[in-house]
Write an enzyme that holds these catalytic residues in place. Sequence first.
Site, mmCIF file in Angstrom:
data_model
loop_
_atom_site.group_PDB
_atom_site.id
_atom_site.type_symbol
_atom_site.label_atom_id
_atom_site.label_comp_id
_atom_site.label_asym_id
_atom_site.label_seq_id
_atom_site.Cartn_x
_atom_site.Cartn_y
_atom_site.Cartn_z
ATOM 1 N N GLY A 278 -65.363 -35.945 -34.776
ATOM 2 C CA GLY A 278 -65.621 -37.383 -34.763
ATOM 3 C C GLY A 278 -65.904 -37.944 -33.386
ATOM 4 O O GLY A 278 -65.927 -39.161 -33.203
ATOM 5 N N GLU A 320 -63.212 -30.076 -33.679
ATOM 6 C CA GLU A 320 -64.342 -29.840 -34.574
ATOM 7 C C GLU A 320 -65.499 -30.804 -34.334
ATOM 8 O O GLU A 320 -65.835 -31.606 -35.198
ATOM 9 C CB GLU A 320 -63.864 -29.975 -36.028
ATOM 10 C CG GLU A 320 -62.685 -29.093 -36.353
ATOM 11 C CD GLU A 320 -62.121 -29.351 -37.745
ATOM 12 O OE1 GLU A 320 -61.762 -28.368 -38.413
ATOM 13 O OE2 GLU A 320 -62.060 -30.519 -38.173
ATOM 14 N N PRO A 321 -66.125 -30.734 -33.166
ATOM 15 C CA PRO A 321 -67.254 -31.640 -32.938
ATOM 16 C C PRO A 321 -68.480 -31.225 -33.755
ATOM 17 O O PRO A 321 -68.818 -30.043 -33.817
ATOM 18 C CB PRO A 321 -67.530 -31.485 -31.437
ATOM 19 C CG PRO A 321 -67.007 -30.128 -31.090
ATOM 20 C CD PRO A 321 -65.892 -29.826 -32.033
ATOM 21 N N ARG A 323 -71.471 -33.979 -34.537
ATOM 22 C CA ARG A 323 -72.540 -34.780 -33.925
ATOM 23 C C ARG A 323 -72.551 -34.642 -32.412
ATOM 24 O O ARG A 323 -73.616 -34.722 -31.797
ATOM 25 C CB ARG A 323 -72.419 -36.245 -34.342
ATOM 26 C CG ARG A 323 -71.479 -37.092 -33.493
ATOM 27 C CD ARG A 323 -71.268 -38.459 -34.089
ATOM 28 N NE ARG A 323 -70.700 -38.330 -35.414
ATOM 29 C CZ ARG A 323 -71.029 -39.095 -36.440
ATOM 30 N NH1 ARG A 323 -71.920 -40.039 -36.307
ATOM 31 N NH2 ARG A 323 -70.460 -38.911 -37.616
ATOM 32 N N ARG A 360 -78.966 -42.712 -42.590
ATOM 33 C CA ARG A 360 -77.789 -43.303 -41.952
ATOM 34 C C ARG A 360 -77.937 -44.804 -41.709
ATOM 35 O O ARG A 360 -76.974 -45.541 -41.782
ATOM 36 C CB ARG A 360 -77.472 -42.578 -40.631
ATOM 37 C CG ARG A 360 -77.036 -41.132 -40.838
ATOM 38 C CD ARG A 360 -76.556 -40.474 -39.548
ATOM 39 N NE ARG A 360 -75.310 -41.038 -39.079
ATOM 40 C CZ ARG A 360 -75.182 -41.863 -38.042
ATOM 41 N NH1 ARG A 360 -76.255 -42.194 -37.329
ATOM 42 N NH2 ARG A 360 -74.022 -42.347 -37.706
ATOM 43 N N TYR A 364 -74.994 -46.739 -43.457
ATOM 44 C CA TYR A 364 -73.975 -47.472 -42.714
ATOM 45 C C TYR A 364 -74.488 -48.171 -41.465
ATOM 46 O O TYR A 364 -73.823 -48.176 -40.441
ATOM 47 C CB TYR A 364 -72.727 -46.628 -42.395
ATOM 48 C CG TYR A 364 -72.877 -45.135 -42.317
ATOM 49 C CD1 TYR A 364 -72.280 -44.339 -43.291
ATOM 50 C CD2 TYR A 364 -73.575 -44.519 -41.286
ATOM 51 C CE1 TYR A 364 -72.382 -42.960 -43.239
ATOM 52 C CE2 TYR A 364 -73.677 -43.147 -41.231
ATOM 53 C CZ TYR A 364 -73.084 -42.377 -42.205
ATOM 54 O OH TYR A 364 -73.185 -41.024 -42.159
ATOM 55 N N CYS A 391 -89.563 -46.903 -51.532
ATOM 56 C CA CYS A 391 -89.602 -48.130 -52.320
ATOM 57 C C CYS A 391 -88.264 -48.856 -52.317
ATOM 58 O O CYS A 391 -87.650 -49.062 -53.364
ATOM 59 C CB CYS A 391 -90.031 -47.794 -53.743
ATOM 60 S SG CYS A 391 -91.625 -46.979 -53.756
ATOM 61 N N GLU A 392 -87.800 -49.215 -51.141
ATOM 62 C CA GLU A 392 -86.549 -49.946 -50.956
ATOM 63 C C GLU A 392 -86.751 -50.794 -49.710
ATOM 64 O O GLU A 392 -87.207 -50.267 -48.693
ATOM 65 C CB GLU A 392 -85.399 -48.981 -50.603
ATOM 66 C CG GLU A 392 -84.949 -48.047 -51.687
ATOM 67 C CD GLU A 392 -83.926 -48.677 -52.610
ATOM 68 O OE1 GLU A 392 -83.135 -49.519 -52.145
ATOM 69 O OE2 GLU A 392 -83.936 -48.323 -53.798
ATOM 70 N N TYR A 421 -76.543 -35.247 -39.199
ATOM 71 C CA TYR A 421 -76.507 -36.062 -40.420
ATOM 72 C C TYR A 421 -77.849 -36.700 -40.766
ATOM 73 O O TYR A 421 -77.886 -37.758 -41.398
ATOM 74 C CB TYR A 421 -75.394 -37.130 -40.327
ATOM 75 C CG TYR A 421 -74.052 -36.504 -39.989
ATOM 76 C CD1 TYR A 421 -73.409 -35.704 -40.923
ATOM 77 C CD2 TYR A 421 -73.478 -36.650 -38.732
ATOM 78 C CE1 TYR A 421 -72.204 -35.076 -40.612
ATOM 79 C CE2 TYR A 421 -72.283 -36.030 -38.410
ATOM 80 C CZ TYR A 421 -71.653 -35.244 -39.349
ATOM 81 O OH TYR A 421 -70.477 -34.623 -39.041
HETATM 82 C C1 LIG Z 1 -67.150 -34.602 -40.492
HETATM 83 C C2 LIG Z 1 -66.034 -33.816 -39.943
HETATM 84 C C3 LIG Z 1 -66.100 -33.333 -38.642
HETATM 85 C C4 LIG Z 1 -67.248 -33.631 -37.706
HETATM 86 O O1 LIG Z 1 -67.435 -34.977 -37.471
HETATM 87 P P1 LIG Z 1 -68.458 -35.404 -36.294
HETATM 88 O O2 LIG Z 1 -68.427 -36.873 -36.332
HETATM 89 O O3 LIG Z 1 -69.774 -34.833 -36.640
HETATM 90 O O4 LIG Z 1 -67.905 -34.818 -35.042
HETATM 91 C C5 LIG Z 1 -65.070 -32.541 -38.201
HETATM 92 N N1 LIG Z 1 -64.023 -32.239 -38.994
HETATM 93 C C6 LIG Z 1 -63.931 -32.688 -40.253
HETATM 94 C C7 LIG Z 1 -62.769 -32.297 -41.071
HETATM 95 C C8 LIG Z 1 -64.919 -33.494 -40.767
HETATM 96 O O5 LIG Z 1 -64.814 -33.953 -42.018
#
Ligand SMILES: *Cc1c(COP(=O)(O)O)cnc(C)c1O
Length: 463
Positions: A278, A320-321, A323, A360, A364, A391-392, A421
């Site tokens: 995230g 867990e990067p 993006r 995206r 959002y 068509c939106e 994404y």
């Molecule tokens: C989506 C997700 C990520 C990656 O999120 P990013 O915003 O792409 O870094 C990492 N771990 C879990 C469990 C996720 O659901």
Amino acid sequence: MSRSAHPAGPRYADVLPEGHYTAPPADLNALDPKVWPLTAARSATGAVSVGGLGLAELAEEFGTALFVLDEDDFRTRCRAWRDAFGPDADVFYAGKAFLSRAVVRWLTEEGLNLDVCSGGELSIALAGGMPPERIALHGNNKSSAELHQAIEAGVGRIVVDSFQEIVRVARIAERLGRRQPVQLRVTVGVEAHTHEFIATAHEDQKFGLALAGGQAAEAVRRVLKLDSLELVGIHSHIGSQIFDTSGFEVAAHRVVGLLAEIRDEHGVELPEIDLGGGLGIAYTSEDDPSDPHTIAKSLREIVDRECRGARLAVPRLSVEPGRAIVGPSACTVYEVGTVKELPGLRTYVSVDGGMSDNVRTALYDAEYSVSLVSRASDAEPMLSRVVGKHCESGDIVVRDAFLPADVAPGDLLAVPATGAYCRSMANNYNHALRPPVVAVRGGEARVIIRRETEEDLLRLDVG
Ligand SMILES: *Cc1c(COP(=O)(O)O)cnc(C)c1O
């Protein structure tokens, strides 16, 4: 973030989404390195290249819409995350952001691990050659078939997400004669937002088991009773596009609290803690993400401090990067089809893609920037909305952007920071043909995902 409303906006607020834009940039031809791939450059002739190849030449060869993925940028970011966290931690790339066999090879070579959250992603991971012990399987409703596929392949960890799944994983592992390493996903009661976190309503979500109320502790009891499961750690993922570590601080505090409870109740110290992904990126010049070293240092300090406080040995940390690795590595190249001026409002610039290759914005309200890339221009800035061909009326690629006023059909535009994404969320709305992904490096281009064809569509339509 200070953004001014469109001066003429309120009159039409009932029919048009309100505008958000800042003043026009000083130089419309400049490429902000925060949002463009590492090797992006505008040449003396005014055309933009990535990986040593002109985007116009790539568009000519591969058509538009087109994802151009900068391999050097991707690998550089992998290395930055790996080096920042060092040998005592693991970096799991979140495959859902974008996954292909080529990307899996790069990740394998750069020493990263890989998160998958479906049987499909797992197949790509294995086909790309990621060693199974470096793969983690996520998801709130993994099917028995997916669990079987993962356990049989020998994935390094399954992140269990519900009471039912504990039993399901245990049974399948038992049947296969395995002892499956698992982490338990918990919800820590933090909802991370861009610049703040809100400690309310956070447990009201489909992922994980709540620490509050004891569900997580109960899940630990159940996992520890099952011989075919090896509980290796606790997992927490607090959200997306996060710019500071205050949310992680609360998460780490609570996860370490659970580790201490587990030690006290069961006499075991779990060896791993995963703080999820995230981490934010710059989608526009307004965004200011931290670099991996700053984030790593901060997360380590937080975890070390919490563990000292709880008198626990510091567990192996993983992050867990998704993006933050692939997001800035790609841009999407489109050709302008029509330019429609709405006097007093703005100009609508239609391109040959849209919500089928980047959902995206519609999903959002994501913000992006856009540049004219087939040539430079000295024309005045023109407030534009770049829209797709679907068509939106919500089919918006970039809600508010300044483009040179002479932009015309046939020009090429590129939207940077579309590596994450976008292709992975691409869809066939209006029977659109999903765009290819072309990897570029050192003047060479390679199609890593080919463009869909009408035959592909017809193959699925079995009459
Ligand atoms: C989506 C997700 C990520 C990656 O999120 P990013 O915003 O792409 O870094 C990492 N771990 C879990 C469990 C996720 O659901």
